[in-house]
Design an enzyme around this catalytic site. Structure first.
Site, PDB file in Angstrom:
ATOM      1  N   THR A 174       0.855  -1.173   0.000  1.00 19.71           N
ATOM      2  CA  THR A 174       0.000   0.000   0.000  1.00 19.71           C
ATOM      3  C   THR A 174       0.894   1.227   0.000  1.00 19.71           C
ATOM      4  O   THR A 174       1.931   1.237   0.654  1.00 19.71           O
ATOM      5  CB  THR A 174      -0.959  -0.023   1.209  1.00 19.71           C
ATOM      6  OG1 THR A 174      -1.705   1.174   1.225  1.00 19.71           O
ATOM      7  CG2 THR A 174      -0.244  -0.166   2.527  1.00 19.71           C
ATOM      8  N   TRP A 227     -12.412  22.784  11.724  1.00 18.45           N
ATOM      9  CA  TRP A 227     -12.103  21.783  10.703  1.00 18.45           C
ATOM     10  C   TRP A 227     -13.146  21.807   9.596  1.00 18.45           C
ATOM     11  O   TRP A 227     -14.335  21.845   9.861  1.00 18.45           O
ATOM     12  CB  TRP A 227     -12.076  20.376  11.312  1.00 18.45           C
ATOM     13  CG  TRP A 227     -10.943  20.167  12.268  1.00 18.45           C
ATOM     14  CD1 TRP A 227     -11.051  20.085  13.622  1.00 18.45           C
ATOM     15  CD2 TRP A 227      -9.559  20.016  11.960  1.00 18.45           C
ATOM     16  NE1 TRP A 227      -9.811  19.896  14.178  1.00 18.45           N
ATOM     17  CE2 TRP A 227      -8.881  19.850  13.183  1.00 18.45           C
ATOM     18  CE3 TRP A 227      -8.821  20.027  10.774  1.00 18.45           C
ATOM     19  CZ2 TRP A 227      -7.497  19.676  13.252  1.00 18.45           C
ATOM     20  CZ3 TRP A 227      -7.438  19.842  10.846  1.00 18.45           C
ATOM     21  CH2 TRP A 227      -6.800  19.679  12.063  1.00 18.45           C
ATOM     22  N   GLU A 272      -4.967  -2.486   4.822  1.00 13.56           N
ATOM     23  CA  GLU A 272      -4.596  -3.055   6.124  1.00 13.56           C
ATOM     24  C   GLU A 272      -5.762  -3.728   6.837  1.00 13.56           C
ATOM     25  O   GLU A 272      -5.553  -4.401   7.841  1.00 13.56           O
ATOM     26  CB  GLU A 272      -4.041  -1.934   7.026  1.00 13.56           C
ATOM     27  CG  GLU A 272      -2.680  -1.413   6.607  1.00 13.56           C
ATOM     28  CD  GLU A 272      -2.757  -0.240   5.639  1.00 13.56           C
ATOM     29  OE1 GLU A 272      -3.767  -0.144   4.908  1.00 13.56           O
ATOM     30  OE2 GLU A 272      -1.819   0.571   5.610  1.00 13.56           O
ATOM     31  N   LYS A 308      -7.940  22.940   8.061  1.00 13.83           N
ATOM     32  CA  LYS A 308      -8.174  23.678   9.308  1.00 13.83           C
ATOM     33  C   LYS A 308      -8.215  25.170   9.017  1.00 13.83           C
ATOM     34  O   LYS A 308      -7.211  25.772   8.676  1.00 13.83           O
ATOM     35  CB  LYS A 308      -7.097  23.360  10.337  1.00 13.83           C
ATOM     36  CG  LYS A 308      -7.509  23.806  11.723  1.00 13.83           C
ATOM     37  CD  LYS A 308      -6.744  23.098  12.801  1.00 13.83           C
ATOM     38  CE  LYS A 308      -7.486  23.227  14.128  1.00 13.83           C
ATOM     39  NZ  LYS A 308      -6.748  22.658  15.237  1.00 13.83           N
TER      40      LYS A 308
HETATM   41  P1  AMP Z   1      -6.395   1.611   0.279  1.00 15.39           P
HETATM   42  O1  AMP Z   1      -5.571   0.955   1.331  1.00 15.39           O
HETATM   43  O2  AMP Z   1      -5.620   2.009  -0.925  1.00 15.39           O
HETATM   44  O3  AMP Z   1      -7.579   0.786  -0.055  1.00 15.39           O
HETATM   45  O4  AMP Z   1      -6.925   3.000   0.856  1.00 15.39           O
HETATM   46  C1  AMP Z   1      -7.681   3.027   2.042  1.00 15.39           C
HETATM   47  C2  AMP Z   1      -8.197   4.423   2.278  1.00 15.39           C
HETATM   48  O5  AMP Z   1      -9.159   4.783   1.288  1.00 15.39           O
HETATM   49  C3  AMP Z   1      -8.936   4.555   3.578  1.00 15.39           C
HETATM   50  O6  AMP Z   1      -8.072   4.704   4.683  1.00 15.39           O
HETATM   51  C4  AMP Z   1      -9.799   5.793   3.323  1.00 15.39           C
HETATM   52  O7  AMP Z   1      -9.049   6.982   3.488  1.00 15.39           O
HETATM   53  C5  AMP Z   1     -10.141   5.642   1.860  1.00 15.39           C
HETATM   54  N1  AMP Z   1     -11.471   5.038   1.747  1.00 15.39           N
HETATM   55  C6  AMP Z   1     -11.779   3.750   1.525  1.00 15.39           C
HETATM   56  N2  AMP Z   1     -13.103   3.565   1.462  1.00 15.39           N
HETATM   57  C7  AMP Z   1     -13.676   4.782   1.664  1.00 15.39           C
HETATM   58  C8  AMP Z   1     -15.024   5.257   1.732  1.00 15.39           C
HETATM   59  N3  AMP Z   1     -16.046   4.448   1.545  1.00 15.39           N
HETATM   60  N4  AMP Z   1     -15.210   6.575   1.999  1.00 15.39           N
HETATM   61  C9  AMP Z   1     -14.174   7.411   2.183  1.00 15.39           C
HETATM   62  N5  AMP Z   1     -12.889   7.024   2.113  1.00 15.39           N
HETATM   63  C10 AMP Z   1     -12.624   5.727   1.859  1.00 15.39           C
END
Ligand code: AMP
Length: 534
Positions: free
Chosen positions: A184, A442, A329, A437
């Site tokens: 990742t 926020w 993760e 911010k």
């Molecule tokens: P990844 O490990 O590349 O799948 O990225 C994970 C990140 O994607 C999460 O920590 C969030 O910041 C974002 N993410 C995943 N699903 C959503 C969702 N449904 N709404 C908003 N952010 C999301």
């Protein structure tokens, strides 16, 4: 006193044995990289993944060795998944959309010994092969007649390789052994490897198959639009084996027309992917005046879907919308928003607004929010803090890394900012690094983006914070217009003031041709910040 129950380990080989025996004739349909549609079954996937495991064993691959893939969603990629993990090696999925230097870093870091590569990506691999120090053999995911003329070390056509191989008996492994590896891209430094175990993968598969999650079963046909190189296609290849679900694999053709054609021809019931893909799909359906007939449910995740997209799917196209949150993760399922029968009776707007929330954790995941000092915050829907996760399919650290990732009391800090209400429904407001911010308050970039994407003249939008002398930071809206000419800044701000407070309104609105997209289909805000911070 111990229970009197068998302690069979939870292994990935058990999933394919189940699917190959009990759901032997359920179809696996795949658009091949060579072009034609290929039809096989769970029974064939089992037979061929065993032969592949035998070929890998003959090539000297041992337990714990890393075997990489650079491939689309196809039946062959599925077979590699089961062969590699089933024999006790680690299936390492590489994301072909990464920059080549990042790919080189990842392959070398993981010390991948064999690399399975789709025809599409052979030139990409050839360009960096001299830097891939650990790879002993390249297997091209094709047959002899399509084998390219390549100087890749030990290059062999997949079909030829397994043709010559014998049967294989899956070994008894420890369920805690590593099974699959996915890197990742962190915010800083090099990408980090998340190493799933057999146990975490099987439990996650059972979790995602549940009715309130993917609702899989032996009468369902599922098309994973989410790539197999992104958090193992959200566990669908494993969960479908457990549930006997038929898989329809889109291969390299990810454009709306090809996906629509496959959804229709194969009468797919359910598909899953990131919002940007569905955004393109609904535009195509609108223009074509059609939609895939059998498609009854979609699950979007990986980024926040705008309310306008939810409304279009549910009310314009009559497709049940489900919203999932998670991260590499967390395997990745962390929470799902599936409406209760009571919520389904709500008026359309209220329903869609609620569906922008990320929903509740399934059994297997616990979630909480904490403040800057690590104090647990109330579940009242108002308090906002960093979201932390815990459970048997949540990572406790990274592959080959000593860095301590968990909190003192054993929770994984996600880097997302959220609230949780009294019914355990999570609402992500931002990534910690994306929050804006302004004057001590926020501003949620997701809220502003969501509102902006409701404007009929805006296609997609992203909001970033830019430095401001007076307020610290102020929001800047960067949007791709839908209309020509695009709406004026005043028209957009006027529209936004229907749902946002004055201080939350962007200071400026910029129209661009396209937003920079990352390797997993998310807007790259770091790039926007680099470009527009001034
Ligand atoms: P990844 O490990 O590349 O799948 O990225 C994970 C990140 O994607 C999460 O920590 C969030 O910041 C974002 N993410 C995943 N699903 C959503 C969702 N449904 N709404 C908003 N952010 C999301």
């Amino acid at each position: 006193m111990r229970g009197r129950m068998m302690e069979d380990p939870l292994l990935i080989s058990g999933l394919i044995e189940h699917a190959g025996t009990v759901h032997r004739d359920r179809e696996i349909v795949s658009r091949t990289v060579e072009g034609p549609i290929h039809r096989s079954t769970w029974g064939e996937v089992r037979t061929r993944s065993k032969r592949l495991a035998s070929a890998l064993a003959d090539a000297g691959i041992e337990r714990g060795d890393r075997v990489a893939t650079l491939g689309w969603n196809t039946h062959r990629h599925l077979e590699v998944y089961y062969a590699v993990s089933g024999m006790g090696a680690i299936c390492h999925t590489l994301n072909p959309r990464l920059h080549p230097t990042e790919l080189v870093y990842i392959v070398n870091h993981a010390a991948d010994r064999v690399l399975f590569v789709d025809l599409t990506f052979v030139p990409l691999v050839e360009a960096v092969a001299d830097q891939l120090t650990s790879v002993e053999r390249y297997v091209v995911l094709t047959d002899a007649s399509h084998m390219p003329d390549t100087a890749l070390r030990g290059a062999v056509a997949y079909e030829e390789w397994i043709d010559g191989a014998g049967d294989f008996t899956w070994p008894e492994l420890d369920e805690r052994d590593g099974a699959a590896l996915c890197y990742t891209s962190g915010t800083t430094g090099h990408p980090k490897g998340v190493l799933y175990s057999h146990r975490s993968t099987v439990l996650h598969a059972l979790g995602v198959a549940l009715p309130d999650v993917f609702n899989l079963g032996a009468s369902v046909s599922c098309l994973p639009i989410v790539p197999m190189f992104h958090a193992c296609a959200w566990g669908l290849p494993y969960a479908s084996a457990a549930a006997g679900t038929s898989l329809v694999m889109p291969g390299p053709k990810m454009d709306p027309e090809s996906i629509t054609e496959l959804l229709g021809a194969e009468r797919v019931d359910f598909c899953a992917g990131v919002p940007s893909v569905f955004h393109a799909l609904i535009q195509y359906w609108r223009a074509a005046g059609t939609r895939p007939e059998a498609l009854s449910m979609v699950l979007l995740g990986g980024a926040a879907p705008p309310q306008s997209l939810i409304e279009a799917l549910e009310d314009e196209f009559g497709i049940e919308f489900r919203h999932g949150w998670g991260m590499t993760e967390t395997s990745p399922l962390g929470s799902v928003n599936t409406l209760t029968p009571h919520q389904r009776t709500w008026p359309a707007k209220k329903r869609a607004e609620f569906q922008t929330k990320q929903g509740r954790p399934p059994y297997g995941v616990e979630l909480r929010i904490v403040d800057g000092d690590g104090r647990v915050l109330p579940r009242d829907g108002d308090a906002i803090g960093e979201l932390q996760a815990r459970g048997p399919w949540v990572a406790d650290g990274y592959f080959l890394s000593d860095e301590r990732k968990l909190t003192e009391d054993g929770w994984f800090p996600t880097g997302d900012v959220a609230s949780i209400d009294g019914e355990s429904c999570v609402q992500i407001t931002d990534r910690t690094k994306d929050l804006i911010k302004s004057g001590g308050e926020w501003i949620s970039s997701i809220d502003v983006e969501n509102s902006a994407m409701g404007h009929p003249g805006i296609d997609v939008a992203a909001v970033i914070g830019v430095p401001d002398e007076k307020w610290g930071e102020r929001p800047l809206l960067i949007a791709v217009p839908r209309s020509d000419p695009p709406p004026t800044k005043d028209e957009v701000l006027d529209y936004l003031s229907n749902s946002l407070a004055k201080w939350q309104l962007p200071d400026d609105v910029l129209f661009v041709d396209a937003l920079p997209m990352g390797a997993t289909g998310k807007v790259q805000k770091t790039k926007l910040r680099e470009r527009y911070a001034q």
